[in-house]
Scaffold this motif. Structure first.
Motif, PDB file in Angstrom:
ATOM      1  N   ALA A 780     -10.596   1.386  -9.140  1.00  0.00           N
ATOM      2  CA  ALA A 780      -9.889   2.499 -10.234  1.00  0.00           C
ATOM      3  C   ALA A 780      -9.305   3.569  -9.669  1.00  0.00           C
ATOM      4  O   ALA A 780      -8.202   3.870 -10.331  1.00  0.00           O
ATOM      5  CB  ALA A 780     -11.023   2.654 -11.207  1.00  0.00           C
ATOM      6  N   LEU A 781      -9.871   4.228  -8.554  1.00  0.00           N
ATOM      7  CA  LEU A 781      -9.096   5.353  -7.896  1.00  0.00           C
ATOM      8  C   LEU A 781      -7.602   5.025  -7.306  1.00  0.00           C
ATOM      9  O   LEU A 781      -6.800   5.630  -7.648  1.00  0.00           O
ATOM     10  CB  LEU A 781     -10.061   6.055  -6.686  1.00  0.00           C
ATOM     11  N   PRO A 782      -7.591   4.284  -6.347  1.00  0.00           N
ATOM     12  CA  PRO A 782      -6.254   3.866  -5.711  1.00  0.00           C
ATOM     13  C   PRO A 782      -5.367   3.394  -7.006  1.00  0.00           C
ATOM     14  O   PRO A 782      -4.178   3.526  -6.893  1.00  0.00           O
ATOM     15  CB  PRO A 782      -6.487   2.992  -4.796  1.00  0.00           C
ATOM     16  N   ARG A 783      -6.047   2.692  -8.001  1.00  0.00           N
ATOM     17  CA  ARG A 783      -5.258   2.130  -9.050  1.00  0.00           C
ATOM     18  C   ARG A 783      -4.325   3.200  -9.891  1.00  0.00           C
ATOM     19  O   ARG A 783      -3.303   3.346 -10.332  1.00  0.00           O
ATOM     20  CB  ARG A 783      -5.740   1.082  -9.810  1.00  0.00           C
ATOM     21  N   ALA A 784      -5.320   4.377 -10.205  1.00  0.00           N
ATOM     22  CA  ALA A 784      -4.929   5.406 -10.867  1.00  0.00           C
ATOM     23  C   ALA A 784      -3.882   6.199 -10.177  1.00  0.00           C
ATOM     24  O   ALA A 784      -2.922   6.580 -10.848  1.00  0.00           O
ATOM     25  CB  ALA A 784      -6.025   6.366 -10.979  1.00  0.00           C
ATOM     26  N   VAL A 785      -3.738   6.474  -8.765  1.00  0.00           N
ATOM     27  CA  VAL A 785      -3.041   6.952  -7.969  1.00  0.00           C
ATOM     28  C   VAL A 785      -1.534   6.297  -7.989  1.00  0.00           C
ATOM     29  O   VAL A 785      -0.733   6.982  -8.211  1.00  0.00           O
ATOM     30  CB  VAL A 785      -3.357   7.150  -6.481  1.00  0.00           C
ATOM     31  N   SER A 786      -1.632   4.864  -7.823  1.00  0.00           N
ATOM     32  CA  SER A 786      -0.318   4.310  -7.682  1.00  0.00           C
ATOM     33  C   SER A 786       0.129   3.757  -9.248  1.00  0.00           C
ATOM     34  O   SER A 786       1.444   3.588  -9.086  1.00  0.00           O
ATOM     35  CB  SER A 786      -0.660   2.893  -6.889  1.00  0.00           C
ATOM     36  N   GLU A 787      -0.596   3.662  -9.994  1.00  0.00           N
ATOM     37  CA  GLU A 787      -0.036   3.175 -11.376  1.00  0.00           C
ATOM     38  C   GLU A 787      -0.061   3.956 -12.738  1.00  0.00           C
ATOM     39  O   GLU A 787       0.362   3.470 -13.699  1.00  0.00           O
ATOM     40  CB  GLU A 787      -0.811   1.786 -11.827  1.00  0.00           C
ATOM     41  N   VAL A 788      -0.941   5.084 -12.662  1.00  0.00           N
ATOM     42  CA  VAL A 788      -1.021   5.933 -13.784  1.00  0.00           C
ATOM     43  C   VAL A 788      -0.406   7.414 -13.775  1.00  0.00           C
ATOM     44  O   VAL A 788      -0.996   8.098 -13.240  1.00  0.00           O
ATOM     45  CB  VAL A 788      -2.672   6.125 -14.354  1.00  0.00           C
ATOM     46  N   PRO A 789       0.958   7.526 -14.177  1.00  0.00           N
ATOM     47  CA  PRO A 789       1.417   8.828 -13.738  1.00  0.00           C
ATOM     48  C   PRO A 789       0.912   9.644 -15.050  1.00  0.00           C
ATOM     49  O   PRO A 789       0.089   9.319 -15.955  1.00  0.00           O
ATOM     50  CB  PRO A 789       2.927   8.502 -14.115  1.00  0.00           C
ATOM     51  N   ALA A 790       1.642  10.717 -15.234  1.00  0.00           N
ATOM     52  CA  ALA A 790       1.151  11.843 -16.078  1.00  0.00           C
ATOM     53  C   ALA A 790       1.736  11.299 -17.657  1.00  0.00           C
ATOM     54  O   ALA A 790       2.818  10.313 -17.725  1.00  0.00           O
ATOM     55  CB  ALA A 790       1.974  13.101 -16.174  1.00  0.00           C
ATOM     56  N   LYS A 791       0.745  11.649 -18.759  1.00  0.00           N
ATOM     57  CA  LYS A 791       1.018  11.185 -19.908  1.00  0.00           C
ATOM     58  C   LYS A 791       2.419  12.005 -20.382  1.00  0.00           C
ATOM     59  O   LYS A 791       2.330  13.201 -20.251  1.00  0.00           O
ATOM     60  CB  LYS A 791      -0.201  11.414 -20.812  1.00  0.00           C
ATOM     61  N   GLN A 792       3.226  11.117 -20.911  1.00  0.00           N
ATOM     62  CA  GLN A 792       4.531  11.984 -21.633  1.00  0.00           C
ATOM     63  C   GLN A 792       4.180  12.664 -22.725  1.00  0.00           C
ATOM     64  O   GLN A 792       3.334  12.392 -23.299  1.00  0.00           O
ATOM     65  CB  GLN A 792       5.524  10.954 -21.709  1.00  0.00           C
ATOM     66  N   ARG A 793       4.853  13.750 -22.814  1.00  0.00           N
ATOM     67  CA  ARG A 793       4.993  14.539 -24.036  1.00  0.00           C
ATOM     68  C   ARG A 793       6.203  14.505 -24.885  1.00  0.00           C
ATOM     69  O   ARG A 793       7.296  14.683 -23.845  1.00  0.00           O
ATOM     70  CB  ARG A 793       4.416  15.944 -23.482  1.00  0.00           C
ATOM     71  N   THR A 794       6.326  14.579 -26.047  1.00  0.00           N
ATOM     72  CA  THR A 794       7.448  14.916 -26.678  1.00  0.00           C
ATOM     73  C   THR A 794       7.887  16.332 -26.843  1.00  0.00           C
ATOM     74  O   THR A 794       6.923  17.054 -27.568  1.00  0.00           O
ATOM     75  CB  THR A 794       7.455  14.129 -28.264  1.00  0.00           C
ATOM     76  N   THR A 795       8.901  16.790 -26.257  1.00  0.00           N
ATOM     77  CA  THR A 795       9.500  18.175 -26.334  1.00  0.00           C
ATOM     78  C   THR A 795      10.882  18.050 -26.731  1.00  0.00           C
ATOM     79  O   THR A 795      11.548  17.055 -26.711  1.00  0.00           O
ATOM     80  CB  THR A 795       9.021  18.878 -25.131  1.00  0.00           C
ATOM     81  N   ARG A 796      11.381  19.601 -27.073  1.00  0.00           N
ATOM     82  CA  ARG A 796      12.803  19.358 -27.524  1.00  0.00           C
ATOM     83  C   ARG A 796      13.466  20.304 -26.536  1.00  0.00           C
ATOM     84  O   ARG A 796      14.774  20.571 -26.683  1.00  0.00           O
ATOM     85  CB  ARG A 796      12.907  19.821 -28.849  1.00  0.00           C
ATOM     86  N   LEU A 797      12.709  21.124 -25.462  1.00  0.00           N
ATOM     87  CA  LEU A 797      13.466  22.226 -24.852  1.00  0.00           C
ATOM     88  C   LEU A 797      14.759  21.565 -24.160  1.00  0.00           C
ATOM     89  O   LEU A 797      15.877  22.382 -24.249  1.00  0.00           O
ATOM     90  CB  LEU A 797      12.815  22.462 -23.632  1.00  0.00           C
ATOM     91  N   PRO A 798      15.030  20.389 -23.638  1.00  0.00           N
ATOM     92  CA  PRO A 798      16.213  20.064 -22.942  1.00  0.00           C
ATOM     93  C   PRO A 798      17.415  20.017 -24.004  1.00  0.00           C
ATOM     94  O   PRO A 798      18.523  20.214 -23.538  1.00  0.00           O
ATOM     95  CB  PRO A 798      16.034  18.617 -22.297  1.00  0.00           C
ATOM     96  N   VAL A 799      17.010  19.262 -25.018  1.00  0.00           N
ATOM     97  CA  VAL A 799      17.902  19.209 -26.227  1.00  0.00           C
ATOM     98  C   VAL A 799      18.547  20.529 -26.498  1.00  0.00           C
ATOM     99  O   VAL A 799      19.688  20.672 -26.791  1.00  0.00           O
ATOM    100  CB  VAL A 799      17.515  18.379 -27.523  1.00  0.00           C
ATOM    101  N   LEU A 800      17.538  21.402 -26.739  1.00  0.00           N
ATOM    102  CA  LEU A 800      17.854  22.884 -27.232  1.00  0.00           C
ATOM    103  C   LEU A 800      18.815  23.734 -26.437  1.00  0.00           C
ATOM    104  O   LEU A 800      19.424  24.534 -26.682  1.00  0.00           O
ATOM    105  CB  LEU A 800      16.512  23.611 -27.561  1.00  0.00           C
ATOM    106  N   LEU A 801      18.502  23.344 -25.017  1.00  0.00           N
ATOM    107  CA  LEU A 801      19.166  23.913 -23.934  1.00  0.00           C
ATOM    108  C   LEU A 801      20.502  23.633 -23.854  1.00  0.00           C
ATOM    109  O   LEU A 801      21.438  24.244 -23.297  1.00  0.00           O
ATOM    110  CB  LEU A 801      18.517  23.875 -22.518  1.00  0.00           C
ATOM    111  N   ALA A 802      20.785  22.287 -24.119  1.00  0.00           N
ATOM    112  CA  ALA A 802      22.196  21.445 -23.781  1.00  0.00           C
ATOM    113  C   ALA A 802      23.299  22.277 -24.370  1.00  0.00           C
ATOM    114  O   ALA A 802      24.439  22.482 -23.670  1.00  0.00           O
ATOM    115  CB  ALA A 802      22.085  19.955 -24.125  1.00  0.00           C
ATOM    116  N   PRO A 803      23.366  22.694 -25.578  1.00  0.00           N
ATOM    117  CA  PRO A 803      24.636  23.369 -26.344  1.00  0.00           C
ATOM    118  C   PRO A 803      24.861  24.667 -25.644  1.00  0.00           C
ATOM    119  O   PRO A 803      25.892  25.052 -25.651  1.00  0.00           O
ATOM    120  CB  PRO A 803      24.297  23.248 -27.515  1.00  0.00           C
ATOM    121  N   GLN A 804      23.845  25.373 -25.020  1.00  0.00           N
ATOM    122  CA  GLN A 804      24.059  26.545 -24.553  1.00  0.00           C
ATOM    123  C   GLN A 804      24.278  26.775 -23.056  1.00  0.00           C
ATOM    124  O   GLN A 804      24.804  27.767 -22.660  1.00  0.00           O
ATOM    125  CB  GLN A 804      22.785  27.477 -25.018  1.00  0.00           C
TER     126      GLN A 804
END
Length: 809
Positions: A780-804
């Motif tokens: 499970a340890l090598p499998r986590a390193v190779s196959e389990v990236p960070a859990k994604q988060r829903t955020t708005r910062l890139p969208v809010l920055l884009a027009p500015q």
């Protein structure tokens, strides 16, 4: 933030024997002892909870450990995995989580205004600012009114497209986003002034608590929830509960089915699943659970689907009612504004975004719903960062002076100095060795006359960087000196982020309320959540320079948002990647993990040792043996400089059990002071998301006296249970920002599903000289390193920055 992981049910393959030094294997032995040595001592006795308090469930070995704080949940519906009777309540009416991520209002109890008290004062000012901003919103909907305006049109448009009633092109055909106000002057907050002893938080009146207790008893709810409920609902708590029993869901640890039972007992036949009050309460609860998992908002289809799973008959009406009452906000984001499509939230699908025809191109649009607290913080953060990017920095020193400073710096430190010379916002990425580059930047800036400061996530990172900056260590990976030659408060320009924002550390504020500095380097930048990020951005004066530096591979912040990762993806400012690799076998191992590979490394000096175990009981025994005997004998690192890290607080080899066993071996005692004895190693959480390692000094009528990073802290008796844990064993999120000469990482078999690449990278990367891995998860340890990236988060910062802010090249 703590969430309960799924049970470890996945079958694991037979381990491959790759020899010592390969954490993905089960071969090897602890330093100075044979792998098959019989257990001698150190097992948890099961007679007291693992943190030293009597009773509890931390020693029975049942169930998987609670997932590491900040790991998040794949679905907000998973939410709180335990009710008010079996979760730790924090007495504030907020979500009850563990001290490193706890929603706690503890103030430290010091006679003078401590850092924690000052930070709480700053947070209160921030909440008042948000309330004022909310009252000034021109488009605010009057409470109790039906949904109208943009929110109603938006929701109706989404449903029209989903039902096929209207084509997407006619609904979302306008290619121009709604205009945003330009970045303006930040709201300046006054610096807290330590004029005298800080008043403790004023609790609810005893008669209010008693009235709430009677209502809870009438509805069959635990009466122990009365103080939290009264604090949450105020003086009219009794009337509020009778009018809307589902308001109990706002109390930390209460689950929807428990609130439903309470409502049925109070309302009788008048209670039903279609009740509008129930729909609103569950909608807000789901958004709170999403925030605990790191999201700043949820996509509308996902929110309505989860509401349906929670038994809400009309999810659309529930969302409309929540928006109409002003308890949440709705947003429409045109995704192509960011230049890239943001990654979907956990559990999301491609159907979570609508598309609209715009010429020959599809313009994806997503509709999100979020709590106003985090929405306003993310907007403030975007405005503050846009102000830094779009304004020219103060011309301190000529271009020739900056170039001379860059020419004298090695490698990518020169690139960093050149970028900071002409930009208000710069990102710097790299591992532990890369800290030498921000140190070179600060030396160069101060030589040019700039008021330059650095801020770290916690005191361990602050002191380590201060030692590097002062030349007491030659490399950031070297152990920091202790004793009289260690860092002192007067010979460094390094503070903690919390102390800087609270005014307890750093340069103070000018007459306008802005931080009195020209350059701020924020270390451990991945630990910034949207609220701390917004406070920092708003606090910087016009013309100041901000450098966010950190390792993008470590665990993200305990609070909602992923500020550093969003800025890296948005490409709105220069990004300097360090070319300095972390040295030695440990550096090689951690670098490989960051790339998704867990390989075998040569460790001639026993820098990396694998200790295979068969079960959790053996894991606990081996851990105690390593800390108390093997590592001091073979490596020369004493127990007080060895840190144990494990995936969670609960379970048969979580922090509770490990701390109980380590206390029994290293500092046995009856736990006379709330489970603690003088000399106990502790982890103190003064405010949410921050852990201060320390040691118990004594206890008296004032509370528990601690020594944390060389500073005296007094924790009032009523706050000890919620904000202090034993600290021989920590979670990876508690350990972020710190490094120790020796680290023992414990991986019991029931923790397999809590592992991910960022968790392993963070845990293994805390070691300076030696790493022992108590290995019970097999493949499970090598499998986590190779196959389990960070859990994604829903955020708005890139969208809010884009027009500015234009995308940088």
């Amino acid at each position: 933030m703590s969430t309960e992981p799924e049970s470890a049910s996945e079958d694991v393959a037979e381990a491959v024997d790759a020899g010592p030094g390969a954490p993905g294997t089960t071969a090897g032995a602890e330093p100075g002892s044979a792998a098959g040595e019989a257990p001698a001592d150190g097992r948890a006795t099961g007679t007291e909870e693992a943190d030293g308090r009597p009773g509890g469930d931390g020693t029975d070995g049942a169930g998987p450990p609670a997932a590491d704080d900040g790991a998040g949940a794949d679905d907000p519906a998973a939410g709180a995995a335990a009710g008010p009777l079996d979760r730790e309540a924090d007495g504030t009416g907020r979500a009850a989580v563990d001290p490193d991520g706890a929603r706690s209002d503890g103030d430290g109890g010091a006679a003078r205004l401590s850092e924690a008290e000052a930070e709480l004062a700053a947070q209160r000012v921030e909440r008042e600012r948000i309330e004022r901003r909310r009252a000034e919103r021109q488009e605010a909907i009057a409470a109790g009114a039906k949904l109208s305006g943009t929110a109603a049109d938006l929701l109706a448009a989404v449903r029209a497209v989903e039902s096929g009633e209207k084509p997407a092109a006619t609904v979302f055909g306008d290619p121009s986003p709604a205009p945003r106000r330009p970045a303006g002057e930040p709201v300046r907050r006054p610096r807290p002034v330590p004029a005298g002893p800080a008043a403790g938080p004023v609790g609810p009146a005893p008669e209010t608590v008693e009235a709430v207790r009677r209502v809870l008893a009438e509805g069959g709810a635990p009466e122990a929830l009365a103080p939290q409920t009264a604090a949450l609902l105020g003086e009219a708590a009794e009337e509020a509960l009778r009018a809307d029993p589902w308001r109990l869901l706002g109390v930390g640890g209460v689950r929807p089915e428990q609130a439903d039972g309470f409502a049925r007992a109070l309302l009788g036949a008048a209670c039903g699943p279609e009740d509008e009050r129930r729909g609103r309460a569950i909608t807000v609860w789901l958004l709170e659970q999403a925030a605990l998992a790191g999201h700043t908002a949820l996509e509308l289809p996902r929110l309505t689907a989860t509401l349906a799973q929670r038994g809400v008959p009309d999810p659309d009406a529930a969302v409309q009612s929540t928006l109409a009452e002003g308890e949440a906000l709705a947003f429409q984001d045109a995704l192509e504004q960011t230049g890239t499509h943001p990654e979907p939230a956990p559990g999301g699908t491609e159907e979570t975004a609508e598309t609209a025809a715009d010429g020959d191109e599809d313009r994806p649009v997503r509709v999100l719903v979020g709590l106003e607290r985090y929405a306003l913080a993310e907007e403030s953060l975007a405005d503050g960062l846009a102000r830094l990017v779009n304004s020219a920095p103060e011309q301190d020193g000529s271009a020739a002076d900056w170039e001379r400073a860059a020419a004298g710096a090695p490698g990518s430190a020169a690139d960093l100095i050149r970028a900071v010379a002409s930009h208000g916002l710069v990102l710097h990425t790299g591992g532990e060795a890369s800290l030498a580059e921000p140190a070179a930047l600060l030396h160069a800036a101060r030589a040019l006359g700039l008021r330059a400061w650095a801020a770290a996530h916690g005191p361990l990172g602050r002191d380590r960087f201060a030692a590097l900056l002062a030349g007491r260590v030659s490399e950031p990976h070297a152990p920091e000196p202790t004793g009289p030659d260690g860092p002192g408060p007067d010979d460094r320009a390094v503070v903690t982020v919390g102390g800087l924002l609270a005014g307890a550390e750093g340069p103070g504020r000018d007459a306008d309320g802005a931080l009195d500095l020209d350059l701020l380097v924020v270390l451990d930048a991945p630990q910034l959540d949207v609220e701390a990020g917004a406070l920092l951005a708003e606090s910087l004066p016009d013309g100041a320079r901000l450098v966010l530096a950190g390792d993008p591979a470590v665990l993200w912040s305990a609070g909602p948002g992923r500020v550093f990762a969003d800025l890296l993806a948005a490409q709105v400012c220069p990004r300097i990647a360090s070319r300095r690799p972390d040295p030695g076998p440990l550096g090689e191992l951690v670098s490989g993990i960051g790339a998704g590979e867990l390989g075998q490394v040569e460790a001639p000096g026993k820098e990396v040792v694998i200790v295979p175990v068969r079960d959790a009981g053996e894991a606990v025994h081996r851990t105690v043996q390593l800390v108390a005997d093997s590592v001091p004998r073979a490596i020369g690192v004493p127990p007080e400089e060895t840190q144990v890290i494990t995936p969670g607080h609960g379970g048969a080899a979580g922090t509770r059990v490990l701390n109980a066993a380590l206390k029994q071996r290293l500092n046995p005692g009856p736990g006379r002071f709330g489970g603690f004895d003088p000399g106990d190693r502790v982890a103190y959480s003064p405010v949410p998301g921050r852990t201060l390692p320390g040691r118990v000094v004594r206890a008296d009528a004032d509370g528990l006296h601690l020594s944390c990073a060389g500073e005296a802290v007094v924790v009032p008796k009523e706050r000890v249970e919620q904000s202090v844990r034993h600290g021989w064993a920590l979670t990876a999120h508690q350990a972020v920002g710190g490094r120790w000469p020796a680290v023992v990482v414990v991986l019991p078999g029931d923790a397999a599903q809590a592992l991910s690449r960022p968790w392993v990278y963070t845990a293994f990367g805390r070691a300076v000289r030696h790493l022992s891995v108590v290995h019970g998860v097999e493949q499970a340890l090598p499998r986590a390193v190779s196959e389990v990236p960070a859990k994604q988060r829903t955020t708005r910062l890139p969208v809010l920055l884009a027009p500015q802010v234009p995308v940088s090249g």
